[in-house]
Design a protein around this motif. Structure first.
Motif, short mmCIF file in Angstrom:
data_model
loop_
_atom_site.label_atom_id
_atom_site.label_comp_id
_atom_site.label_asym_id
_atom_site.label_seq_id
_atom_site.Cartn_x
_atom_site.Cartn_y
_atom_site.Cartn_z
N UNK A 242 0.86 -1.18 0.00
CA UNK A 242 0.00 0.00 0.00
C UNK A 242 0.90 1.24 0.00
N UNK A 243 1.02 1.90 -1.16
CA UNK A 243 1.95 3.02 -1.28
C UNK A 243 1.59 4.17 -0.35
N UNK A 244 0.32 4.30 -0.01
CA UNK A 244 -0.08 5.41 0.85
C UNK A 244 0.47 5.27 2.26
N UNK A 245 0.88 4.05 2.65
CA UNK A 245 1.39 3.85 4.00
C UNK A 245 2.79 3.24 4.03
N UNK A 246 3.38 3.02 2.83
CA UNK A 246 4.67 2.31 2.80
C UNK A 246 5.75 3.03 3.59
N UNK A 276 10.69 16.41 -10.07
CA UNK A 276 10.64 15.12 -9.38
C UNK A 276 9.19 14.71 -9.11
N UNK A 277 8.36 15.65 -8.70
CA UNK A 277 6.95 15.33 -8.46
C UNK A 277 6.26 14.89 -9.74
N UNK A 278 6.51 15.61 -10.83
CA UNK A 278 5.89 15.25 -12.11
C UNK A 278 6.37 13.89 -12.60
N UNK A 279 7.67 13.64 -12.48
CA UNK A 279 8.22 12.35 -12.93
C UNK A 279 7.64 11.20 -12.12
N UNK A 280 7.46 11.42 -10.83
CA UNK A 280 6.88 10.36 -10.00
C UNK A 280 5.42 10.12 -10.39
N UNK A 281 4.70 11.18 -10.74
CA UNK A 281 3.30 11.07 -11.11
C UNK A 281 3.13 10.33 -12.43
N UNK A 331 13.92 7.02 -11.06
CA UNK A 331 13.76 7.46 -9.68
C UNK A 331 13.74 6.22 -8.79
N UNK A 332 14.49 6.26 -7.70
CA UNK A 332 14.45 5.13 -6.77
C UNK A 332 13.02 4.94 -6.27
N UNK A 333 12.64 3.69 -6.06
CA UNK A 333 11.26 3.35 -5.72
C UNK A 333 10.74 4.15 -4.53
N UNK A 334 11.51 4.30 -3.48
CA UNK A 334 11.01 4.98 -2.29
C UNK A 334 10.99 6.50 -2.46
N UNK A 336 10.36 7.82 -5.36
CA UNK A 336 9.17 7.97 -6.20
C UNK A 336 7.90 8.02 -5.34
N UNK A 337 7.81 7.13 -4.37
CA UNK A 337 6.63 7.11 -3.50
C UNK A 337 6.52 8.43 -2.73
N UNK A 338 7.64 8.91 -2.20
CA UNK A 338 7.63 10.17 -1.44
C UNK A 338 7.22 11.34 -2.35
N UNK A 339 7.83 11.42 -3.53
CA UNK A 339 7.54 12.54 -4.44
C UNK A 339 6.09 12.49 -4.91
N UNK A 340 5.55 11.29 -5.13
CA UNK A 340 4.15 11.17 -5.52
C UNK A 340 3.23 11.68 -4.40
N UNK A 341 3.58 11.39 -3.17
CA UNK A 341 2.80 11.91 -2.04
C UNK A 341 2.86 13.43 -1.99
N UNK A 342 4.05 13.99 -2.26
CA UNK A 342 4.18 15.44 -2.29
C UNK A 342 3.33 16.04 -3.40
#
Length: 369
Positions: A242-246, A276-281, A331-334, A336-342
Motif C-alpha cells: 500500500x503506497x499510501x502507508x509504505x 521530481x513530483x511530475x516524474x513520479x506522477x 527514480x528510486x522506488x522509495x 518515487x513514493x515520497x515525491x508522488x505523495x508530495x
C-alpha cells in the motif's frame, strides 16, 4: 618518519553495525584507495589519500566507511579521528568546532586558536609526519571539508557525503548503490531471523523489492519482523504494498526512511522538486532527460543540466544508454513514493495533467522513447 613528542592517541571510531552485509567489492576498493604505500612506507604518489564515499540516504555509506576504517586502523597507529559533520541536516557542523575537538583529542597543548585558519594550521602541524586516519561522516560540501584535511602524506581521510564533492582536488571517489537482491535477502534474514526467511524465500524477495533494495529500509523491516514474531512475511508485504502507508511502515524507534528522503527533497531547488513530483506522477520505469523540458517548460537544451542536477542530489539514477544513444534515468522506488505523495498534497491535478500532457499520460508505466 621524524620523531615527535608524544601526543594522545585518539580512537574515536564508532562501532560498525553488526549486520553489515555484502559490499565485498566496495570494501576491497576503499581499502585499496587507502593503501597507497610503496615498500619503503612512504606514499607512492607523495599525496595523502582522500577517499570520498557517496550515495543516497540509507544506502550504507557510514557503515561501509566505518568497516574499512576499523580494518585499516592498524596502519594508523597514531590515532583515528571521527566527526559527524551533519551535512544532510539543517545544522551542519562548523569546521572550526570540529578542529577544536580534534586538537583537544590529540592533546596538542596550548590554547586553542580562535580563528578557523589558525586551527587548521595547528591541526596540520600536529599531524605532520604521523599516521592518523580521519573519518568525516555526512559532509555537506567541499568548504566544510577542506579545513579538516591533514597536510602530510602519512595520514589518510575518508569522507562520506550524498554529493560527489568533485571539488576536492586529488580525491578518489566510490559511488555506493543499492544492494544486490541476494545480499538484501541475506540482510533481511540476519535481522528478522534466518528460518523465517528460509521458510518463505519468495516473500523475502518481494519485501526487499518493495524496499527498493535500500539497506536502511531492509534493516527496518527486519527489525519490525523480529519484534513481532507473530507477523508473517506475507502480512508485511501487504503493509508495504500500500503506497499510501509504505513510508510510514519503514520506521522503527529512531530509524526512518522518510527523514533522509525528505532531506534530499528539501535540498533541491524549486524547479527540481517540481520535476521530481511530475516524474513520479508519470510512473515511468525509466526516462530520457528531454522529458524534463516540457515538465518545467524549459528549452530542450537545458533538460540535460536539470537531469544532472537531480543525479548529483541522488534524487535519480543513471540506468542505461538507449538504442538512440540517449542516457536514461530512474527514480528510486522509495523516492518515487515520497515525491508522488508530495504531488498529491501540494499540486493541483489539472496543473499536473497540463505539465505532463506533453510527455506521457499519467501512470502510463511505459518507457518514453
Amino acid at each position: 618518519m621524524p620523531a615527535h613528542a608524544p601526543i594522545s592517541v585518539p580512537a574515536q571510531l564508532p562501532a560498525v553495525p553488526a549486520d553489515l552485509t555484502g559490499r565485498d567489492s566496495e570494501i576491497a576498493e576503499l581499502r585499496g584507495q587507502l593503501r597507497r604505500d610503496d615498500p619503503a612506507g612512504t606514499r607512492a604518489t607523495g599525496a595523502m589519500p582522500t577517499c570520498v564515499v557517496t550515495g543516497g540516504s540509507g544506502v550504507g555509506k557510514s557503515t561501509l566507511a566505518l568497516r574499512v576504517a576499523h580494518d585499516m586502523a592498524v596502519h594508523f597507529p597514531d590515532g583515528q579521528l571521527y566527526a559527524d559533520l551533519r551535512g544532510s541536516t539543517s545544522t551542519p557542523a562548523q569546521a572550526a568546532d570540529v578542529l577544536g575537538r580534534f586538537l583537544r583529542a590529540l592533546d596538542a597543548g596550548g590554547a586553542l586558536p580562535e580563528c578557523l585558519d589558525e586551527r587548521a594550521e595547528r591541526f596540520r602541524t600536529v599531524l605532520a609526519g604521523r599516521r592518523v586516519l580521519v573519518l568525516l561522516d555526512d559532509a555537506a560540501d567541499e568548504p566544510q571539508v577542506r579545513p579538516l584535511l591533514p597536510g602530510g602524506s602519512y595520514n589518510a581521510v575518508v569522507v562520506t557525503a550524498r554529493r560527489r564533492l568533485s571539488g576536492l582536488a586529488g580525491a578518489t571517489h566510490l559511488d555506493l548503490g543499492m544492494l544486490a537482491e541476494p545480499d538484501a535477502v541475506r540482510l533481511l534474514a540476519r535481522v528478522a531471523g534466518e528460518k523465517r526467511v528460509a521458510d518463505d524465500p519468495l516473500g523475502a524477495r518481494d519485501i526487499v523489492a518493495l524496499c527498493g533494495l535500500l539497506p536502511l529500509a531492509v534493516r527496518i523491516v527486519g527489525a519490525r519482523l523480529a519484534a513481532r514474531p507473530h507477523w508473517t512475511l506475507a502480512s508485511m508485504i501487504s503493509r508495504l504494498a500500500d503506497e499510501s502507508r509504505r513510508l510510514s511502515e519503514l520506521a522503527v524507534a529512531d530509524q526512518q526512511v522518510t527523514a533522509g528522503i525528505a532531506a534530499t527533497y528539501r535540498g533541491l531547488g524549486s524547479d527540481a522538486r517540481t520535476a521530481l513530483r511530475c516524474l513520479s506522477w508519470l510512473g515511468l520505469p525509466d526516462f530520457p532527460a528531454w522529458i524534463i523540458a516540457p515538465l518545467l517548460d524549459i528549452p530542450l537544451g537545458d533538460a540535460d543540466a536539470a537531469a544532472e542536477g537531480l543525479i548529483d542530489a541522488k534524487a535519480i539514477d543513471f540506468v542505461r544508454v538507449d538504442p538512440l544513444g540517449l542516457p536514461r534515468y530512474r527514480i528510486h522506488e522509495l523516492i518515487r513514493v515520497y515525491a508522488a505523495q508530495q504531488a498529491h498534497q501540494h499540486d493541483n491535478r489539472d496543473l499536473l495533467t497540463h505539465r505532463c500532457g506533453g510527455s506521457c499520460s499519467p501512470g502510463c508505466g511505459s518507457s518514453v522513447s
